[in-house]
Design a protein around this motif. Structure first.
Motif, PDB file in Angstrom:
ATOM      1  N   VAL A  17      -7.257  -5.312 -53.109  1.00  0.00           N
ATOM      2  CA  VAL A  17      -8.825  -5.184 -52.940  1.00  0.00           C
ATOM      3  C   VAL A  17      -8.986  -3.795 -52.629  1.00  0.00           C
ATOM      4  CG1 VAL A  17     -10.287  -6.082 -51.224  1.00  0.00           C
ATOM      5  CG2 VAL A  17      -8.419  -7.567 -51.861  1.00  0.00           C
ATOM      6  N   VAL A  18      -8.433  -3.171 -51.915  1.00  0.00           N
ATOM      7  CA  VAL A  18      -8.688  -1.769 -51.418  1.00  0.00           C
ATOM      8  C   VAL A  18      -8.598  -0.827 -52.945  1.00  0.00           C
ATOM      9  CG1 VAL A  18      -8.495  -0.074 -49.612  1.00  0.00           C
ATOM     10  CG2 VAL A  18      -8.540  -2.400 -49.038  1.00  0.00           C
ATOM     11  N   TYR A  19      -7.384  -0.836 -53.258  1.00  0.00           N
ATOM     12  CA  TYR A  19      -6.936   0.268 -54.360  1.00  0.00           C
ATOM     13  C   TYR A  19      -7.489  -0.135 -55.494  1.00  0.00           C
ATOM     14  CZ  TYR A  19      -4.818   2.052 -50.181  1.00  0.00           C
ATOM     15  OH  TYR A  19      -4.580   2.779 -49.072  1.00  0.00           O
ATOM     16  N   ASN A  20      -7.222  -1.469 -55.946  1.00  0.00           N
ATOM     17  CA  ASN A  20      -7.462  -1.831 -57.308  1.00  0.00           C
ATOM     18  C   ASN A  20      -8.861  -2.332 -57.533  1.00  0.00           C
ATOM     19  OD1 ASN A  20      -5.035  -1.417 -57.924  1.00  0.00           O
ATOM     20  ND2 ASN A  20      -4.070  -3.186 -57.845  1.00  0.00           N
ATOM     21  N   GLY A  21      -9.629  -2.548 -56.571  1.00  0.00           N
ATOM     22  CA  GLY A  21     -11.159  -2.825 -56.504  1.00  0.00           C
ATOM     23  C   GLY A  21     -11.383  -4.425 -56.782  1.00  0.00           C
ATOM     24  N   LYS A  22     -10.560  -5.227 -56.504  1.00  0.00           N
ATOM     25  CA  LYS A  22     -10.614  -6.606 -56.989  1.00  0.00           C
ATOM     26  C   LYS A  22     -11.495  -7.346 -55.830  1.00  0.00           C
ATOM     27  CE  LYS A  22      -6.553  -7.247 -59.921  1.00  0.00           C
ATOM     28  NZ  LYS A  22      -4.980  -7.940 -60.305  1.00  0.00           N
TER      29      LYS A  22
ATOM     30  N   MET B 186       0.296  -6.999 -47.991  1.00  0.00           N
ATOM     31  CA  MET B 186       0.332  -5.766 -48.728  1.00  0.00           C
ATOM     32  C   MET B 186      -0.151  -5.824 -50.068  1.00  0.00           C
ATOM     33  SD  MET B 186       1.687  -3.153 -47.013  1.00  0.00           S
ATOM     34  CE  MET B 186       2.093  -2.159 -48.057  1.00  0.00           C
ATOM     35  N   LEU B 187       0.174  -7.066 -50.747  1.00  0.00           N
ATOM     36  CA  LEU B 187      -0.333  -7.296 -52.038  1.00  0.00           C
ATOM     37  C   LEU B 187      -1.839  -7.442 -52.020  1.00  0.00           C
ATOM     38  CD1 LEU B 187       0.500  -7.695 -54.832  1.00  0.00           C
ATOM     39  CD2 LEU B 187       0.731 -10.238 -54.377  1.00  0.00           C
ATOM     40  N   LEU B 188      -2.567  -8.143 -50.980  1.00  0.00           N
ATOM     41  CA  LEU B 188      -3.821  -8.288 -50.878  1.00  0.00           C
ATOM     42  C   LEU B 188      -4.367  -7.031 -50.566  1.00  0.00           C
ATOM     43  CD1 LEU B 188      -6.247 -10.347 -50.286  1.00  0.00           C
ATOM     44  CD2 LEU B 188      -5.614  -9.900 -47.901  1.00  0.00           C
ATOM     45  N   VAL B 189      -4.170  -6.235 -49.975  1.00  0.00           N
ATOM     46  CA  VAL B 189      -4.584  -5.050 -49.332  1.00  0.00           C
ATOM     47  C   VAL B 189      -4.613  -3.910 -50.817  1.00  0.00           C
ATOM     48  CG1 VAL B 189      -4.460  -2.937 -47.989  1.00  0.00           C
ATOM     49  CG2 VAL B 189      -4.446  -4.822 -47.023  1.00  0.00           C
ATOM     50  N   LEU B 190      -3.324  -3.981 -51.571  1.00  0.00           N
ATOM     51  CA  LEU B 190      -3.328  -3.196 -52.811  1.00  0.00           C
ATOM     52  C   LEU B 190      -4.394  -3.447 -53.864  1.00  0.00           C
ATOM     53  CD1 LEU B 190       0.535  -2.837 -52.935  1.00  0.00           C
ATOM     54  CD2 LEU B 190      -1.009  -1.051 -52.507  1.00  0.00           C
TER      55      LEU B 190
ATOM     56  N   VAL C  47      -8.218 -12.495 -55.318  1.00  0.00           N
ATOM     57  CA  VAL C  47      -6.708 -12.032 -55.161  1.00  0.00           C
ATOM     58  C   VAL C  47      -6.185 -13.206 -54.180  1.00  0.00           C
ATOM     59  CG1 VAL C  47      -5.412 -10.351 -53.675  1.00  0.00           C
ATOM     60  CG2 VAL C  47      -7.433  -9.728 -55.109  1.00  0.00           C
ATOM     61  N   ALA C  48      -6.969 -13.677 -53.218  1.00  0.00           N
ATOM     62  CA  ALA C  48      -6.358 -14.707 -52.200  1.00  0.00           C
ATOM     63  C   ALA C  48      -6.141 -16.208 -53.205  1.00  0.00           C
ATOM     64  CB  ALA C  48      -7.766 -15.334 -51.259  1.00  0.00           C
TER      65      ALA C  48
END
Length: 145
Positions: A7-12, A1-5, A17-18
């Protein structure tokens, strides 16, 4: 979830992130692909294939109740004998250890005594004693809802 949040929503960047969550880039890419294909359902654990357990749920329950009803502890060898009597299946003692831990039992280990407080005779007697492990119910552990 943290990864998706992130990458997808914060544009990192997925690799950054990994690294922040101490995972590899390939791990991050796999989870992002699953999210893209299946949405939130893709983030749930997928059941893995593998060997089916030889103990049925009913037999497992029966053995667990036998162990719980007893007031004394059980050795791994005694648990193996119970399993063999009820199912005819033989497991290695290491595997019995894993099964019993999964069932919520824990080892009952004697308290440590300072070596210097014991007499020489007590130390020698301790060295001659065979190693035996007892299993007891973990009463502090609560059942999951």
């Amino acid at each position: 979830m943290l990864l998706v949040l992130n990458v997808v929503y914060n544009g990192k960047v997925a690799a950054h992130v990994a690294r922040e969550i101490h995972r590899s880039r390939s791990w991050a890419c796999q989870w992002l692909k699953r999210y893209d294909k299946q949405g939130m359902d893709g983030l749930k654990d997928i059941p893995k294939s593998g060997r089916r357990p030889e103990l049925s749920v009913e037999i497992e329950y029966k053995i667990k109740t036998i162990l719980k009803e007893s007031n004394q502890g059980w050795t791994t060898k005694q648990i193996e004998e119970i399993i063999v009597q009820n199912t005819g299946v033989r497991y290695h003692s290491n595997h019995i250890y894993r099964i019993v831990r999964k069932w919520g039992f824990k080892q009952k280990v004697p308290r440590k005594i300072h070596v210097n407080s014991a007499s020489q005779e007590e130390r020698e007697e301790f060295k001659k004693r065979p190693v035996r492990y007892l299993w007891v119910t973990d009463v502090k552990r609560k059942a999951l809802p």
